[in-house]
Write a protein that holds these residues in place. Structure first.
Motif, PDB file in Angstrom:
ATOM      1  N   MET A  38      41.756  49.905  34.002  1.00 43.58           N
ATOM      2  CA  MET A  38      42.534  48.541  34.457  1.00 43.58           C
ATOM      3  C   MET A  38      43.081  48.461  36.041  1.00 43.58           C
ATOM      4  O   MET A  38      42.217  47.565  36.741  1.00 43.58           O
ATOM      5  N   GLY A  64      36.174  48.836  29.293  1.00 42.76           N
ATOM      6  CA  GLY A  64      37.662  47.303  28.966  1.00 42.76           C
ATOM      7  C   GLY A  64      37.202  46.749  27.706  1.00 42.76           C
ATOM      8  O   GLY A  64      36.738  45.942  27.892  1.00 42.76           O
ATOM      9  N   GLU A  65      38.161  46.762  27.856  1.00 42.50           N
ATOM     10  CA  GLU A  65      38.671  45.674  26.072  1.00 42.50           C
ATOM     11  C   GLU A  65      40.071  44.433  25.957  1.00 42.50           C
ATOM     12  O   GLU A  65      39.777  42.687  25.753  1.00 42.50           O
ATOM     13  N   LYS A  66      40.785  44.959  27.110  1.00 42.95           N
ATOM     14  CA  LYS A  66      41.834  43.744  27.599  1.00 42.95           C
ATOM     15  C   LYS A  66      41.560  42.884  28.226  1.00 42.95           C
ATOM     16  O   LYS A  66      42.331  43.140  29.237  1.00 42.95           O
ATOM     17  N   TRP A  67      41.100  42.139  27.847  1.00 43.60           N
ATOM     18  CA  TRP A  67      40.696  41.415  28.621  1.00 43.60           C
ATOM     19  C   TRP A  67      41.501  39.869  29.544  1.00 43.60           C
ATOM     20  O   TRP A  67      41.915  39.827  30.643  1.00 43.60           O
ATOM     21  N   LYS A  68      43.077  39.778  28.481  1.00 49.78           N
ATOM     22  CA  LYS A  68      43.874  39.051  28.838  1.00 49.78           C
ATOM     23  C   LYS A  68      44.286  39.448  29.679  1.00 49.78           C
ATOM     24  O   LYS A  68      44.706  39.379  30.759  1.00 49.78           O
ATOM     25  N   THR A  69      44.674  41.069  29.696  1.00 55.71           N
ATOM     26  CA  THR A  69      45.747  41.603  30.215  1.00 55.71           C
ATOM     27  C   THR A  69      45.167  41.724  31.811  1.00 55.71           C
ATOM     28  O   THR A  69      45.612  41.725  32.759  1.00 55.71           O
ATOM     29  N   ASN A  70      43.865  42.130  31.314  1.00 57.17           N
ATOM     30  CA  ASN A  70      43.174  42.216  32.883  1.00 57.17           C
ATOM     31  C   ASN A  70      42.935  41.131  33.951  1.00 57.17           C
ATOM     32  O   ASN A  70      43.459  41.164  34.624  1.00 57.17           O
TER      33      ASN A  70
END
Length: 649
Positions: free
Chosen positions: A352, A416-422
């Motif tokens: 990330m 990765g799957e936490k696209w909002k955090t990214n």
């Protein structure tokens, strides 16, 4: 050195033609102004020459101050010229002055104003003490006539003439009678423990007559000589007598009369299009800079070629050997980079953060390239004040889309799957660190009353650009980045990670990273010296052509060094290459920091806690930006690695 100087300013000379004929193209704010004698004015020609004053600064302090802070003569009820974003961020505060000239009308010892200081009055004493402190720190005036700096020229060693685009407020003699700074120019400055203020200036304005259809004349240079006179007759000053000294022991009322003389001289050899050439007189050792930069470029090109040759020859040999393998069993007996092809695209730890750094680095890389390209064309020359910083900020804001796209693409390829955090980290992490540092530095400037302090309204405008333009554009870029399929790797990744064998000293992470930053730093350190001089020693930087060339070589060198060291690590069967590649070229920023510390202690004369904190605070911002920019070369290394792996299959 006439030819190099003209080459360096060639874009400006090409874009600013010497005559305003129909259809001529001029840069914004750089069109010539024609001047006529009084009584001959018209729409195309004016007679009044306005002198503007800028903020005062010192090489011994990072804190600049506005002209009005020193209680000098002020222009009453005159509107100050508008300033662009770059001028505000750099702390430039241009104001109108009471010095007004009429073209070709010479003046002799003309009074401007009188300032009275009563040591018994607390307000007067505070102003006088501030003036004395500024003289001790050698603060410099910066005056502007027709968008040109007014220079002070004087003789130095080896019969050379040095032209400074500013001149000091005054000078000081110590308790033992030793003159400091500008006091060495006059033997009359010898009273012990005394401040001498330069309350008179002899100004000479050079012009040349306009050729062809246009009328009037154009200003091509403005030079002055500061002097000090203790005027006995305030109403009728004659600019003679002893210098204006202010003793530290004196308690009587002090009257300072500010005066000026102005003369005009025709100069046929200098044309308006090349009038900035004389500013280069304020750049000492121009020929040394020229040959040093050329020497640096030759060395860097040689080293870059050597790196490329080693890389290509080594790869060619390995590929040829692997292509001669007849069976898989023979291949498995080999060692090196073929053995780790099943782990080469294993997602890195902290993927990330790495993707966020890559996105921010892309934003800075494109911004730097476009800014330097426009600077080479002459759009961001020193004559167009504040344009360089304005262009950089606007480009950074508008380049949020590539940042979001690159961060999303790499993060998705890492699994990765936490696209909002990214996307939130891409929008706020690196810009937030820079803004927090910048805001803390601004608080110090506010506390010190410096003109470099950014007004609250400008801070709100910067935040609005960030939140209302850059962040939405980053979200748009991230949307398209996540919408696309993940980057397809040419080989499958093994389920069980391969054990990494014991590494030698040179293939361990830290030694490789430390060695990787040496070559890129070697191609920038000479230019870095000139850039730091322009920022902290208030020298004018104009060699954008060289800077752009060094920028291109830096990008190539970072990429080559990263690919080469990445290949060596893969040959040692160490497949953790992503972070190591980013840090290899990014470590150049650490050398940048070390050089900045060396420059502070060896070259600068900065004193005071606030100035020291400001220097290192702003240096940390530059180091972070440089770290992201150089580390961004990782993607080029990744593309090369993919090509190697395709050959394996």
């Amino acid at each position: 050195m006439g030819l190099p100087r003209r080459l360096l300013l060639l874009p400006l000379a090409l874009l600013a033609a010497s005559a305003p004929r129909g259809g001529a193209f001029y840069l914004p704010g750089l069109a010539p102004v024609n001047f006529c004698e009084e009584g001959k004015t018209s729409d195309e020609c004016k007679s009044v020459i306005e002198l503007f004053v800028n903020r005062l600064d010192s090489v011994e302090s990072v804190l600049p101050y506005e002209y009005t802070a020193f209680n000098f003569c002020e222009a009453k009820d005159e509107k100050r010229p508008s300033e662009n974003l770059g001028q505000v961020l750099f702390g430039e505060r241009i104001e109108p002055s009471p010095y007004k000239f009429t073209f070709k009308k010479e003046e002799k010892c003309k009074s401007v104003c009188t300032k009275v200081y009563d040591p018994k009055n607390p307000e007067h004493k505070q102003k006088l003490d501030f003036l004395k402190k500024s003289i001790l720190l050698n603060y410099q005036h910066h005056w502007i006539v027709d968008n040109m700096p007014v220079t002070w020229c004087y003789d130095v060693d080896n019969n050379q003439k040095f032209c400074n685009p500013g001149f000091p407020i005054g000078c000081f003699t110590t308790e033992k009678g030793h003159p400091k700074d500008a006091c060495v120019i006059n033997a009359e400055f010898r009273e012990e423990d005394t401040f001498y203020i330069f309350n008179h200036v002899d100004i000479k304005i050079f012009y040349h007559l306009v050729e062809k259809e246009a009328v009037g004349a154009r200003l091509v240079a403005a030079k002055l000589e500061p002097k000090s006179f203790k005027h006995t007759d305030i109403d009728n000053p004659d600019c003679s007598g002893p210098p204006m000294g202010i003793s530290n022991k004196a308690n009587e009322e002090i009257k300072i009369v500010y005066t000026y003389s102005v003369s005009f001289q025709e100069e046929e050899k200098i044309k308006w299009a090349s009038r900035w050439d004389y500013i280069l007189e304020s750049m000492p050792h121009t020929h040394i800079q020229w040959f040093s930069i050329m020497n640096s470029l030759v060395i860097v090109l040689f080293l870059s070629g050597m790196v490329a040759m080693i890389m290509l020859r080594t790869l060619h040999k390995d590929i040829a050997r692997y292509n001669q393998m007849d069976c898989t069993e023979d291949a498995q007996e080999e060692f090196g980079w073929k053995l780790v092809h099943g782990d080469i695209f294993r997602p890195p730890r902290k993927g990330m953060l790495l993707s966020v750094f890559l996105g921010s680095g892309t934003q800075i890389l494109i911004m730097t390239f476009v800014t330097l390209f426009f600077a080479c064309l002459g759009f961001l020359s020193p004559a167009n004040r504040g344009a360089l910083m304005t262009c950089a900020v606007v480009l950074w804001v508008l380049l949020g889309t590539p940042a979001g796209y690159v961060a999303a693409r790499f993060y998705k390829s890492f699994g990765g799957e936490k696209w909002k955090t990214n996307v939130l980290l891409t929008s706020f992490l690196c810009p937030g660190i820079v803004f927090a540092d910048f805001f803390i530095m601004n608080l110090i400037l506010w506390g010190e009353g410096s003109s470099a302090a950014i007004p609250f309204g400008t801070l709100v405008a910067i935040l609005a650009l960030w939140f209302c333009i850059s962040v939405p554009l980053t979200f748009i870029g991230a949307y398209f980045g996540f919408k696309k399929n993940a980057i397809e790797h040419p080989v499958r990744t093994n389920q069980i990670p391969r054990q990494i064998p014991e590494q030698s000293f040179y293939t361990k992470p830290l030694p490789g990273i430390v060695m990787g930053g040496i070559l890129p730093f070697g191609c920038i350190f000479i230019q870095l010296f000139f850039i730091l001089n322009s920022i902290w020693s208030h020298q004018m930087y104009y060699m954008f052509g060289f800077l752009f060339l060094v920028f291109i070589i830096l990008v190539i060198t970072c990429s080559e060094a990263t690919i080469l060291l990445c290949y060596f690590h893969l040959c040692a069967e160490d497949y953790h290459w992503q972070w190591r590649s980013f840090l290899t070229s990014g470590f150049t920023a650490v050398y940048f920091l070390i050089y900045a510390i060396h420059y502070f202690f060896s070259k600068l004369q900065i004193t005071g806690t606030a100035s020291t904190i400001l220097y290192f605070g702003y240096t940390m911002i530059m180091v972070l930006i440089f770290f992201l920019f150089t580390g961004r070369q990782l993607q080029l290394g990744a593309e090369e690695t993919k090509e190697e792996t395709v050959v394996l299959e």
